[in-house]
Write a protein that holds these residues in place. Structure first.
Motif, PDB file in Angstrom:
ATOM      1  N   PHE A  20      -0.577  56.485  13.203  1.00 58.10           N
ATOM      2  CA  PHE A  20      -1.234  55.208  12.376  1.00 58.10           C
ATOM      3  C   PHE A  20      -2.472  55.194  11.652  1.00 58.10           C
ATOM      4  CE2 PHE A  20       1.174  53.158  15.423  1.00 58.10           C
ATOM      5  CZ  PHE A  20       2.190  51.674  14.707  1.00 58.10           C
ATOM      6  N   ARG A  57      -2.186  56.529   7.891  1.00 57.92           N
ATOM      7  CA  ARG A  57      -1.738  55.313   6.312  1.00 57.92           C
ATOM      8  C   ARG A  57      -2.493  54.469   6.213  1.00 57.92           C
ATOM      9  NH1 ARG A  57       0.904  58.568   9.199  1.00 57.92           N
ATOM     10  NH2 ARG A  57       3.171  59.364   8.107  1.00 57.92           N
ATOM     11  N   PHE A  83      -4.170  52.206   8.743  1.00 58.36           N
ATOM     12  CA  PHE A  83      -3.782  50.909   9.605  1.00 58.36           C
ATOM     13  C   PHE A  83      -4.963  50.890  10.630  1.00 58.36           C
ATOM     14  CE2 PHE A  83      -0.136  50.971   7.795  1.00 58.36           C
ATOM     15  CZ  PHE A  83      -0.031  49.595   7.439  1.00 58.36           C
ATOM     16  N   GLU A  90      -4.615  46.543  14.210  1.00 64.71           N
ATOM     17  CA  GLU A  90      -3.153  46.285  12.885  1.00 64.71           C
ATOM     18  C   GLU A  90      -1.866  47.243  14.334  1.00 64.71           C
ATOM     19  OE1 GLU A  90      -4.414  46.015   8.415  1.00 64.71           O
ATOM     20  OE2 GLU A  90      -4.603  47.876   9.274  1.00 64.71           O
ATOM     21  N   LEU A 148       0.957  45.584  15.775  1.00 64.29           N
ATOM     22  CA  LEU A 148       2.142  46.024  15.416  1.00 64.29           C
ATOM     23  C   LEU A 148       2.956  46.586  16.762  1.00 64.29           C
ATOM     24  CD1 LEU A 148       1.546  47.918  11.768  1.00 64.29           C
ATOM     25  CD2 LEU A 148       2.743  46.139  12.357  1.00 64.29           C
ATOM     26  N   LEU A 174       2.515  46.174   5.931  1.00 63.80           N
ATOM     27  CA  LEU A 174       3.175  47.867   5.953  1.00 63.80           C
ATOM     28  C   LEU A 174       4.819  48.365   4.818  1.00 63.80           C
ATOM     29  CD1 LEU A 174       3.959  49.978   8.203  1.00 63.80           C
ATOM     30  CD2 LEU A 174       5.110  48.468   9.702  1.00 63.80           C
ATOM     31  N   HIS A 213       3.640  49.677   2.007  1.00 67.65           N
ATOM     32  CA  HIS A 213       2.326  51.144   2.519  1.00 67.65           C
ATOM     33  C   HIS A 213       4.177  51.978   1.997  1.00 67.65           C
ATOM     34  CE1 HIS A 213       0.720  54.703   3.729  1.00 67.65           C
ATOM     35  NE2 HIS A 213       2.176  55.235   5.123  1.00 67.65           N
TER      36      HIS A 213
END
Length: 192
Positions: free
Chosen positions: A42, A45, A47, A51, A55, A171, A174
């Motif tokens: 994560f 990317r 996050f 977060e 998720l 997301l 992204h």
């Protein structure tokens, strides 16, 4: 439809022109990943840990195939029939529900056995009780980096909903394809 939070879904996102299963390995979370690896997947990317936990709350709905967690409920070790992180009654129920998974690989069980058809924070309430389905679910409660967020979302559904909505919106944008990269497909299941 399931009772969860509203969040914006931007329109016009382009689809990629390549789709290979081999490109996915190592880029998506897996059911048995340790927390350190989940944080890395994560984090790469953009996050945060919070977060990522928000998720993960998507596990409040849906299901997992028995093959994804069978090694934790059958012959776990020489001294344990199942992973001791599972509530014993839950583990016995999973063993019964998945008894024929070798014959039928599509056999599955709900991620959240308490409220499987409702998007709520019960998934997080289940984790301290040993009612997490996947190894990664148990890991979220057992790791000191993620446990405070599990406890926060278990206690306050509105906080979970707000965090989930923000993380889903993030997301959704992204890795957007722009310019000549990607395409807007005429049919979602095939390239133009």
């Amino acid at each position: 439809m399931m009772g969860g939070p509203y969040y914006n879904v931007p329109l016009g996102r382009r689809d990629g022109r390549v789709s290979k299963a081999s490109a996915v390995e190592g880029t998506l979370p897996r059911p048995a990943m340790p927390v350190s690896q989940l944080i890395q997947v994560f984090g790469s990317r953009g996050f945060s840990v919070q977060e990522m936990v928000a998720l993960s709350g998507a596990h409040t709905i849906g299901f997992a195939h028995c093959s994804e967690f069978s090694s934790a409920i059958y012959n776990y070790s020489k001294s344990e029939q199942f992973d001791p992180q599972y509530n014993p009654r839950f583990a016995a129920g999973l063993q019964q529900a998945c008894a024929d998974y070798h014959k039928n690989p599509t056999m599955s069980v709900f991620n959240d056995v308490m409220t499987p058809n409702k998007f709520d924070n019960v998934y997080f309430q289940n984790l301290p009780k040993g009612l997490g389905l996947l190894k990664s679910d148990h890991a979220l409660f057992n790791d000191p980096r993620t446990r405070p967020f599990v406890e926060l979302y278990a206690k306050d559904q509105n906080t979970f909903f707000q965090a989930f909505a923000r993380a889903m919106e993030k997301l959704g944008v992204h890795g957007i394809q722009t310019g000549r990269r990607g395409e807007i497909r005429h049919r979602c299941d095939e390239f133009n």
